[in-house]
Design an enzyme around this catalytic site. Sequence first.
Site, PDB file in Angstrom:
ATOM      1  N   ASN A  13      -3.210   2.100  -0.955  1.00 47.26           N
ATOM      2  CA  ASN A  13      -2.842   0.236  -1.094  1.00 47.26           C
ATOM      3  C   ASN A  13      -3.304  -0.794   0.548  1.00 47.26           C
ATOM      4  OD1 ASN A  13      -1.412   2.217   0.625  1.00 47.26           O
ATOM      5  ND2 ASN A  13       0.857   0.750   0.246  1.00 47.26           N
ATOM      6  N   GLU A  46      -2.439  -4.039   1.815  1.00 49.91           N
ATOM      7  CA  GLU A  46      -1.609  -5.391   2.209  1.00 49.91           C
ATOM      8  C   GLU A  46      -2.699  -6.189   2.814  1.00 49.91           C
ATOM      9  OE1 GLU A  46       1.543  -3.362   3.675  1.00 49.91           O
ATOM     10  OE2 GLU A  46       2.468  -2.064   2.296  1.00 49.91           O
ATOM     11  N   ASN A  47      -1.481  -7.253   2.863  1.00 49.72           N
ATOM     12  CA  ASN A  47      -1.748  -8.345   3.189  1.00 49.72           C
ATOM     13  C   ASN A  47      -0.403  -9.119   4.092  1.00 49.72           C
ATOM     14  OD1 ASN A  47      -3.161 -11.649   2.875  1.00 49.72           O
ATOM     15  ND2 ASN A  47      -4.881 -10.147   2.954  1.00 49.72           N
ATOM     16  N   TYR A  55       2.215 -11.117   1.796  1.00 43.49           N
ATOM     17  CA  TYR A  55       2.726  -9.993   0.825  1.00 43.49           C
ATOM     18  C   TYR A  55       1.703  -9.985  -0.564  1.00 43.49           C
ATOM     19  CZ  TYR A  55       5.427  -9.275   5.038  1.00 43.49           C
ATOM     20  OH  TYR A  55       5.935  -9.094   5.981  1.00 43.49           O
ATOM     21  N   CYS A 105      -2.170  -2.320  -4.636  1.00 47.16           N
ATOM     22  CA  CYS A 105      -1.118  -0.747  -4.747  1.00 47.16           C
ATOM     23  C   CYS A 105      -2.792   0.349  -4.479  1.00 47.16           C
ATOM     24  CB  CYS A 105      -0.741  -1.065  -6.022  1.00 47.16           C
ATOM     25  SG  CYS A 105       0.309  -0.796  -6.361  1.00 47.16           S
ATOM     26  N   GLU A 120      -3.312   2.593  -6.768  1.00 47.69           N
ATOM     27  CA  GLU A 120      -3.611   2.898  -8.158  1.00 47.69           C
ATOM     28  C   GLU A 120      -4.659   2.115  -8.546  1.00 47.69           C
ATOM     29  OE1 GLU A 120      -0.352   3.026  -7.104  1.00 47.69           O
ATOM     30  OE2 GLU A 120       0.841   4.209  -8.010  1.00 47.69           O
ATOM     31  N   CYS A 126       0.371  -1.468 -11.536  1.00 46.40           N
ATOM     32  CA  CYS A 126      -0.565  -0.698 -12.344  1.00 46.40           C
ATOM     33  C   CYS A 126      -0.382   0.188 -13.444  1.00 46.40           C
ATOM     34  CB  CYS A 126      -0.359   0.485 -10.884  1.00 46.40           C
ATOM     35  SG  CYS A 126      -0.847   0.005  -9.268  1.00 46.40           S
TER      36      CYS A 126
HETATM   37  N1  THU Z   1       2.173   0.830  -3.395  1.00 49.45           N
HETATM   38  C1  THU Z   1       1.386   1.578  -4.510  1.00 49.45           C
HETATM   39  O1  THU Z   1      -0.107   1.716  -3.582  1.00 49.45           O
HETATM   40  N2  THU Z   1       1.385   2.188  -5.504  1.00 49.45           N
HETATM   41  C2  THU Z   1       1.994   2.463  -5.842  1.00 49.45           C
HETATM   42  O2  THU Z   1       2.460   3.141  -6.706  1.00 49.45           O
HETATM   43  C3  THU Z   1       4.158   2.086  -5.275  1.00 49.45           C
HETATM   44  C4  THU Z   1       3.758   0.688  -4.233  1.00 49.45           C
HETATM   45  C5  THU Z   1       2.319   0.212  -2.082  1.00 49.45           C
HETATM   46  C6  THU Z   1       2.868  -1.051  -2.428  1.00 49.45           C
HETATM   47  C7  THU Z   1       2.988  -1.660  -1.136  1.00 49.45           C
HETATM   48  O3  THU Z   1       1.350  -1.514   0.172  1.00 49.45           O
HETATM   49  C8  THU Z   1       4.127  -0.384  -0.137  1.00 49.45           C
HETATM   50  O4  THU Z   1       3.219   0.411  -1.761  1.00 49.45           O
HETATM   51  C9  THU Z   1       4.998  -0.498  -0.192  1.00 49.45           C
HETATM   52  O5  THU Z   1       5.369  -0.643  -2.216  1.00 49.45           O
END
Ligand code: THU
Length: 162
Positions: free
Chosen positions: A62, A64-65, A68, A73, A75, A116
């Site tokens: 993941n 992030e930024n 938000y 994610c 995946e 995803c």
């Molecule tokens: N996140 C994922 O990367 N994959 C998932 O299956 C669930 C959530 C990430 C998004 C965000 O960066 C953090 O987890 C919290 O939601």
Amino acid sequence: MRKIKLDSVFEEYDNFDLLSKEDQFLLNSAIEAAKSAYAPYSHFHVGAAVMLDNGEIVQGNNQENAAYPSGLCAERVAFFSTGAQHPNEKIKSIAVVAYPEGTEAGKVAVSPCGDCRQVMAEYEHRYGQKIRLIMQSGNGKFIVSESVSSLLPFAFDAESMK
Ligand code: THU
């Protein structure tokens, strides 16, 4: 009126050692990928590893930024990287793991979010092949689905636009 009942079958494994060697290998790659997640806001590290039909692995985590919704994610990072770098290779499977910062992978459950699921389902259609999903379900257990589409009944796909 008719009622429609949908059945989905998932496998549950009580611990890592019960999984096939290939699934274990992919999970280990996802654990490695999670270490490089950029998650300064959620502190939730997610790692994904995609296996192609030719055996190659593409990792994602993941990203992030500060704005938000601009983050992505693990995946989708893995799937979009695969689509960009290996557009002609079919995807065989994906493993997903996660851990809150300061803990270790395997303890909490992680299941792909709705966005995803939509993206992964399209890759199944695109390549005409089921994609195996291996994810941790908490307390050292794992859930395996033979197809990512099982997680998204009545998915929207491009057929509707024709
Ligand atoms: N996140 C994922 O990367 N994959 C998932 O299956 C669930 C959530 C990430 C998004 C965000 O960066 C953090 O987890 C919290 O939601």
